[in-house]
Scaffold this active site. Sequence first.
Site, PDB file in Angstrom:
ATOM      1  N   ASP A 187      35.153  33.503  35.361  1.00  0.00           N
ATOM      2  CA  ASP A 187      33.977  33.409  36.227  1.00  0.00           C
ATOM      3  C   ASP A 187      33.282  32.090  35.917  1.00  0.00           C
ATOM      4  O   ASP A 187      32.895  31.842  34.772  1.00  0.00           O
ATOM      5  CB  ASP A 187      33.007  34.569  35.971  1.00  0.00           C
ATOM      6  CG  ASP A 187      33.595  35.924  36.315  1.00  0.00           C
ATOM      7  OD1 ASP A 187      34.337  36.009  37.315  1.00  0.00           O
ATOM      8  OD2 ASP A 187      33.312  36.894  35.589  1.00  0.00           O
ATOM      9  N   CYS A 200      35.691  38.181  33.529  1.00  0.00           N
ATOM     10  CA  CYS A 200      35.527  39.555  33.975  1.00  0.00           C
ATOM     11  C   CYS A 200      35.887  40.494  32.825  1.00  0.00           C
ATOM     12  O   CYS A 200      36.936  40.325  32.192  1.00  0.00           O
ATOM     13  CB  CYS A 200      36.427  39.825  35.181  1.00  0.00           C
ATOM     14  SG  CYS A 200      36.495  41.565  35.658  1.00  0.00           S
TER      15      CYS A 200
END
Length: 289
Positions: A203, A196
């Site tokens: 992620d 992120c």
Amino acid sequence: MNTPQNSPLGQATAYLDQYDASLLFPIARATKRAEIGVTGALPFLGADMWTAFELSWLNLRGKPQVALARFTVPCESPNIIESKSFKLYLNSFNNTRFADVDAVKARLRADLSEAVWRDAGKNVSPDAAAPPSIGVTLLLPELFDREPIYELDGLSLDRLDVECTHYTPAPDLLRVVPDEAPVSEVLVSNLLKSNCPVTGQPDWASVQISYSGAPIDQEGLLQYLVSFRNHNEFHEQCVERIFMDLWTRCKPVRLAVYARYTRRGGLDINPFRTSYAQALPANVRNARQ
């Protein structure tokens, strides 16, 4: 202009349980697209397919209702929706009464369409057609047991025993195999990871690359995908970066890139980009989602 840094990400936030569309926080796609050379007509088609696993509201008698929701956001829309704001917006339905499922769908479609197309008409003729609304599907509990789990089809790149030394995007790793006949193939990997851009949280994703053209060197492609490991960018932006790097470096005749990211905050995002018109893949989760 909205930026990731002034979004709800990484900030202490009050969770509202009464409907509030102003919680949605759109971010323009144009800034990150300019970084990868996309400034005019888009060189790809596609959409961002979202799944919401935590949607609830009240019926007119105050009884809670639940559903899974799927949203399809066209990639030609000028904005993405920051995911924490999406979560906060969905939570605002929790103690809000709606007449029926259709009323919930209509509200979701109207609000999300307005957010992703916001500012799109600033330089558009008043006679131009209205932008398309986003797709919204709600799956009610009586159909939950029909939800399948599938892995992405294709030849696994993860079978290759490669040395990996790059952990920020390294497009120089992409190359075609010289003097080989053109191929059409589908390659997959479960090793895509990015972060992120605001919180630094990881992620995780599975990615599928379908192409026709000169054969892409598979070891270099796997090393390239691994090179996103410490890269800070939203899901949609990572997929477009992968698409453009492959498109410009390997020059395939046809190309499609599809990533399925693991969920966070009850939401998963699954961007798909293709160089040619085709149906969107089915929005079916994999085991890690």
